[in-house]
Design a protein around this motif. Structure first.
Motif, PDB file in Angstrom:
ATOM      1  N   GLY A 137     -28.793 -18.054 -27.359  1.00  0.00           N
ATOM      2  CA  GLY A 137     -29.748 -18.478 -28.382  1.00  0.00           C
ATOM      3  C   GLY A 137     -29.528 -17.831 -29.724  1.00  0.00           C
ATOM      4  N   GLU A 138     -28.386 -17.172 -29.895  1.00  0.00           N
ATOM      5  CA  GLU A 138     -28.041 -16.540 -31.160  1.00  0.00           C
ATOM      6  C   GLU A 138     -26.535 -16.281 -31.198  1.00  0.00           C
ATOM      7  N   PRO A 139     -26.008 -15.916 -32.376  1.00  0.00           N
ATOM      8  CA  PRO A 139     -24.557 -15.776 -32.517  1.00  0.00           C
ATOM      9  C   PRO A 139     -23.962 -14.648 -31.674  1.00  0.00           C
ATOM     10  N   ILE A 140     -22.681 -14.831 -31.357  1.00  0.00           N
ATOM     11  CA  ILE A 140     -21.918 -13.799 -30.669  1.00  0.00           C
ATOM     12  C   ILE A 140     -20.707 -13.418 -31.526  1.00  0.00           C
ATOM     13  N   THR A 141     -20.144 -12.252 -31.221  1.00  0.00           N
ATOM     14  CA  THR A 141     -18.905 -11.852 -31.888  1.00  0.00           C
ATOM     15  C   THR A 141     -17.759 -12.723 -31.385  1.00  0.00           C
ATOM     16  N   GLY A 142     -16.763 -12.933 -32.236  1.00  0.00           N
ATOM     17  CA  GLY A 142     -15.647 -13.802 -31.876  1.00  0.00           C
ATOM     18  C   GLY A 142     -14.297 -13.154 -32.035  1.00  0.00           C
ATOM     19  N   THR A 143     -14.231 -11.834 -31.984  1.00  0.00           N
ATOM     20  CA  THR A 143     -12.964 -11.140 -32.154  1.00  0.00           C
ATOM     21  C   THR A 143     -12.089 -11.290 -30.911  1.00  0.00           C
ATOM     22  N   SER A 144     -10.793 -11.158 -31.076  1.00  0.00           N
ATOM     23  CA  SER A 144      -9.873 -11.327 -29.956  1.00  0.00           C
ATOM     24  C   SER A 144      -9.962 -10.163 -28.973  1.00  0.00           C
ATOM     25  N   ALA A 145      -9.686 -10.467 -27.704  1.00  0.00           N
ATOM     26  CA  ALA A 145      -9.800  -9.469 -26.632  1.00  0.00           C
ATOM     27  C   ALA A 145      -8.471  -8.720 -26.477  1.00  0.00           C
ATOM     28  N   ASN A 146      -8.221  -7.843 -27.417  1.00  0.00           N
ATOM     29  CA  ASN A 146      -7.004  -7.043 -27.389  1.00  0.00           C
ATOM     30  C   ASN A 146      -7.283  -5.690 -28.019  1.00  0.00           C
ATOM     31  N   LEU A 147      -6.417  -4.737 -27.746  1.00  0.00           N
ATOM     32  CA  LEU A 147      -6.507  -3.459 -28.438  1.00  0.00           C
ATOM     33  C   LEU A 147      -6.080  -3.662 -29.880  1.00  0.00           C
ATOM     34  N   SER A 148      -6.727  -2.982 -30.797  1.00  0.00           N
ATOM     35  CA  SER A 148      -6.428  -3.142 -32.218  1.00  0.00           C
ATOM     36  C   SER A 148      -4.946  -2.891 -32.490  1.00  0.00           C
ATOM     37  N   GLY A 149      -4.323  -3.831 -33.196  1.00  0.00           N
ATOM     38  CA  GLY A 149      -2.912  -3.711 -33.528  1.00  0.00           C
ATOM     39  C   GLY A 149      -1.988  -4.384 -32.541  1.00  0.00           C
ATOM     40  N   GLU A 150      -2.508  -4.779 -31.380  1.00  0.00           N
ATOM     41  CA  GLU A 150      -1.697  -5.459 -30.380  1.00  0.00           C
ATOM     42  C   GLU A 150      -1.961  -6.959 -30.425  1.00  0.00           C
ATOM     43  N   PRO A 151      -1.023  -7.782 -29.927  1.00  0.00           N
ATOM     44  CA  PRO A 151      -1.226  -9.230 -29.976  1.00  0.00           C
ATOM     45  C   PRO A 151      -2.355  -9.683 -29.062  1.00  0.00           C
ATOM     46  N   GLY A 152      -2.970 -10.807 -29.429  1.00  0.00           N
ATOM     47  CA  GLY A 152      -4.005 -11.386 -28.588  1.00  0.00           C
ATOM     48  C   GLY A 152      -3.403 -12.071 -27.380  1.00  0.00           C
ATOM     49  N   ALA A 153      -4.259 -12.423 -26.410  1.00  0.00           N
ATOM     50  CA  ALA A 153      -3.810 -13.029 -25.164  1.00  0.00           C
ATOM     51  C   ALA A 153      -4.260 -14.478 -25.072  1.00  0.00           C
ATOM     52  N   GLY A 154      -3.302 -15.388 -24.896  1.00  0.00           N
ATOM     53  CA  GLY A 154      -3.615 -16.789 -24.691  1.00  0.00           C
ATOM     54  C   GLY A 154      -3.598 -17.186 -23.234  1.00  0.00           C
ATOM     55  N   ASP A 155      -3.330 -16.226 -22.368  1.00  0.00           N
ATOM     56  CA  ASP A 155      -3.303 -16.428 -20.922  1.00  0.00           C
ATOM     57  C   ASP A 155      -4.044 -15.255 -20.305  1.00  0.00           C
ATOM     58  N   PHE A 156      -4.917 -15.526 -19.339  1.00  0.00           N
ATOM     59  CA  PHE A 156      -5.714 -14.448 -18.749  1.00  0.00           C
ATOM     60  C   PHE A 156      -4.831 -13.344 -18.195  1.00  0.00           C
ATOM     61  N   ARG A 157      -3.658 -13.711 -17.684  1.00  0.00           N
ATOM     62  CA  ARG A 157      -2.747 -12.717 -17.098  1.00  0.00           C
ATOM     63  C   ARG A 157      -2.150 -11.784 -18.147  1.00  0.00           C
ATOM     64  N   GLN A 158      -2.272 -12.154 -19.418  1.00  0.00           N
ATOM     65  CA  GLN A 158      -1.730 -11.324 -20.492  1.00  0.00           C
ATOM     66  C   GLN A 158      -2.745 -10.321 -21.041  1.00  0.00           C
ATOM     67  N   LEU A 159      -3.979 -10.389 -20.572  1.00  0.00           N
ATOM     68  CA  LEU A 159      -5.011  -9.496 -21.101  1.00  0.00           C
ATOM     69  C   LEU A 159      -4.687  -8.043 -20.786  1.00  0.00           C
ATOM     70  N   SER A 160      -4.950  -7.193 -21.745  1.00  0.00           N
ATOM     71  CA  SER A 160      -4.702  -5.760 -21.585  1.00  0.00           C
ATOM     72  C   SER A 160      -5.623  -5.174 -20.513  1.00  0.00           C
ATOM     73  N   LEU A 161      -5.042  -4.399 -19.591  1.00  0.00           N
ATOM     74  CA  LEU A 161      -5.848  -3.735 -18.578  1.00  0.00           C
ATOM     75  C   LEU A 161      -6.841  -2.768 -19.218  1.00  0.00           C
ATOM     76  N   ALA A 162      -6.435  -2.167 -20.329  1.00  0.00           N
ATOM     77  CA  ALA A 162      -7.329  -1.239 -21.030  1.00  0.00           C
ATOM     78  C   ALA A 162      -8.592  -1.947 -21.505  1.00  0.00           C
TER      79      ALA A 162
END
Length: 214
Positions: A137-162
């Protein structure tokens, strides 16, 4: 480690969305799919939730976060004004690959703005992202799910474990469609200024703005 729930990109399961929304309402952070990259969702109005996004990413405090809305009406309380150029671009090009930069209202946490006075806003186009904003019912953040300075993930398997280790829930939609990021347009400038060229071609933006100068 994040609890993982599979989610259908086209028709997200109600229970998966409800579980994610419950976490967001409690001030938690959720990994979620967008059109091109996985993102980190938190309640944009909650300073502690926003701070948690910065902590998860290791993001510098002076780098603002953009936010996702599900309607034009949701924008109005978040900004000081909606210039005519902003109104036209929202009406003609949202939802889609365009982020608009406005002067932020005092309702937004200063930490969200990274010490700046402007906020980037995009209408969520991906069904999962739209469902999260609608459910909350209100806005959410939309930043990429990656550590700062690292590339974003377009595949769930690429997401950083950290990243996954620091979030309570992750919505797994597999491999995403991908494509260019959003075009970022600052509508506080006259004429509006394209800050980053992305999915929305500049010709499309200029055509949408033609009536401003007429």
């Amino acid at each position: 480690m994040a609890r993982t729930l599979a989610v259908n990109s086209s028709e997200p399961e109600v229970e998966a969305i409800n579980q994610a929304v419950r976490i967001l309402k409690e001030g938690g952070v959720v990994v979620f799919p967008t059109t091109g990259l996985y993102g980190l969702a938190a309640k944009a109005s909650d300073p502690q939730a926003v701070a948690e996004v910065f902590r998860i990413k290791g993001r510098p405090d002076d780098k603002p976060l953009l936010i996702l809305v599900d309607s034009i009406d949701q924008v109005k309380p978040l900004v000081r004004e909606v210039p005519e150029s902003g109104r036209l671009l929202m009406e003609k090009l949202w939802p889609g690959g365009i982020t608009l930069v406005f002067c932020a209202s005092d309702l937004l946490p200063p930490s969200l703005l990274g010490g700046k006075k402007k906020i980037g806003i995009r209408m969520a186009a991906h069904p999962v992202a739209r469902a999260l904003v609608k459910g909350l019912g209100e806005p959410i953040t939309g930043t990429s799910a990656n550590l700062s300075g690292e590339p974003g993930a377009g595949d769930f398997r690429q997401l950083s474990l950290a990243v996954l280790e620091r979030t309570p829930l992750a919505l797994d939609a597999g491999k995403l469609a991908g494509g260019a990021g959003s075009t970022v347009v600052d509508v506080t400038e006259d004429p509006p200024l394209i800050l980053r060229q992305g999915a929305a071609p500049k010709e499309k933006i200029f055509n949408a703005l033609k009536t401003v100068s007429q």
